[in-house]
Design an enzyme around this catalytic site. Sequence first.
Site, PDB file in Angstrom:
ATOM      1  N   GLN A  15       0.811  -1.228   0.000  1.00 18.82           N
ATOM      2  CA  GLN A  15       0.000   0.000   0.000  1.00 18.82           C
ATOM      3  C   GLN A  15       0.843   1.275   0.000  1.00 18.82           C
ATOM      4  O   GLN A  15       0.480   2.252  -0.645  1.00 18.82           O
ATOM      5  CB  GLN A  15      -1.079  -0.002   1.076  1.00 18.82           C
ATOM      6  N   ILE A  16       1.981   1.286   0.670  1.00 15.20           N
ATOM      7  CA  ILE A  16       2.851   2.476   0.573  1.00 15.20           C
ATOM      8  C   ILE A  16       3.402   2.584  -0.851  1.00 15.20           C
ATOM      9  O   ILE A  16       3.430   3.669  -1.441  1.00 15.20           O
ATOM     10  CB  ILE A  16       3.995   2.432   1.604  1.00 15.20           C
ATOM     11  N   ASP A 159       6.922  10.967  11.396  1.00 13.78           N
ATOM     12  CA  ASP A 159       6.753  11.423  12.783  1.00 13.78           C
ATOM     13  C   ASP A 159       6.963  12.934  12.861  1.00 13.78           C
ATOM     14  O   ASP A 159       6.241  13.655  13.559  1.00 13.78           O
ATOM     15  CB  ASP A 159       7.756  10.697  13.685  1.00 13.78           C
ATOM     16  N   HIS A 187      12.227   5.169  15.489  1.00 14.50           N
ATOM     17  CA  HIS A 187      10.874   5.260  14.934  1.00 14.50           C
ATOM     18  C   HIS A 187      10.021   4.200  15.631  1.00 14.50           C
ATOM     19  O   HIS A 187       9.833   3.094  15.138  1.00 14.50           O
ATOM     20  CB  HIS A 187      10.873   5.029  13.422  1.00 14.50           C
TER      21      HIS A 187
END
Length: 327
Positions: A15-16, A159, A187
């Site tokens: 999906q990314i 982020d 992360h």
Amino acid sequence: VQGPVTVTVTGAAGQIGYALLFRIASGHLLGPDVPVKLRLLEITPALKAAEGTAMELADCAFPLLQSVDISDDPRVAFDGANVALLVGARPRTKGMERGDLLEANGGIFKPQGEAINAVAADDIKVLVVGNPANTNALIAQAHAPDVPAERFTAMTRLDHNRAISQLASKLDVPVTAIKKLTIWGNHSATQYPDLYHAEVNGKVAAEQVDEAWLRDTFIPTVAKRGAAIIEARGASSAASAANAAIDHVYSWVNGTPEGDWTSAAIPSDGSYGVPEGLISSFPVTAKDGKFQIVQGLEIDAFSRERIDASVQELAEERDAVRGLGLI
Ligand code: NAX
């Protein structure tokens, strides 16, 4: 006019990948004048889906897109790569221990590091998006001894962007009013979004919000935003993650603006007490295709404690992959 840049994307059928490829092909990764050759790496069962995406890329008739090649072999997919976006990773599934997760990802990032070492272009720049991103970057780097260590980076830009957006909304200012925000560390939920060095319209951000909001709302909201997106969409962040990957590489290649910095996980040189070699998020500027850690910031006790906790987690992940023989 610059020659074409070869960009390899792993996990291209995910999906990314679907949100990322069209923006790379339309010139957002490198700039509006830079032709691109795309190389998609997928596992064998996902090759057909990757071909479907390649058909759609063709159907866009992007002026900058010179070619799209698909492979399930890292030695083919990274051949001549100038930029590699390592998105495909093994997600944590129910009941999976951390050791199993790290080992499964070692099985992905070790051969990819070896392939990058063997066949990528001399100027290769690597961004790891697939989680656990910092430690996956460390694994890939360990298997690419001929590539300068600083070419391996991991993504904390999502982020960073989330933190800017939360702060802008709290203070009712445009996102462009916010500068010098920093994500420190891993992360993960231990990351530390720092408002003590951030500026809003030139004034220290932490002084414009109350400490309770900063501590009890802002930090956990940024750190847990990924889970909130899953809860709302029923799927993890994809377009915003792709956008952050674009931002990370664009900054790396084209530089950061004067008077501002960004956040990226890059190999530590020992700055701010982060053990040398850990791939940890820092305040960074970029110039001439190189990231540099912003130096000389004073770290107050509140920030110190949080940076140390996140860095400690990174050290534990490194020790775990070392124990598994992955680095
Ligand atoms: P998807 O599961 O949709 O896609 C992953 C793709 O990777 C799949 O198509 C799979 O076939 C492929 N893949 C698996 N092993 C591979 C290998 N050895 N070589 C090539 N391809 C391989 O996941 P998606 O939502 O796209 O997320 C991808 C990764 O990004 C995950 O690890 C996710 O945790 C991570 N994220 C990282 C973020 C960050 O800020 N650093 C934020 C977003 C995202 O959660």
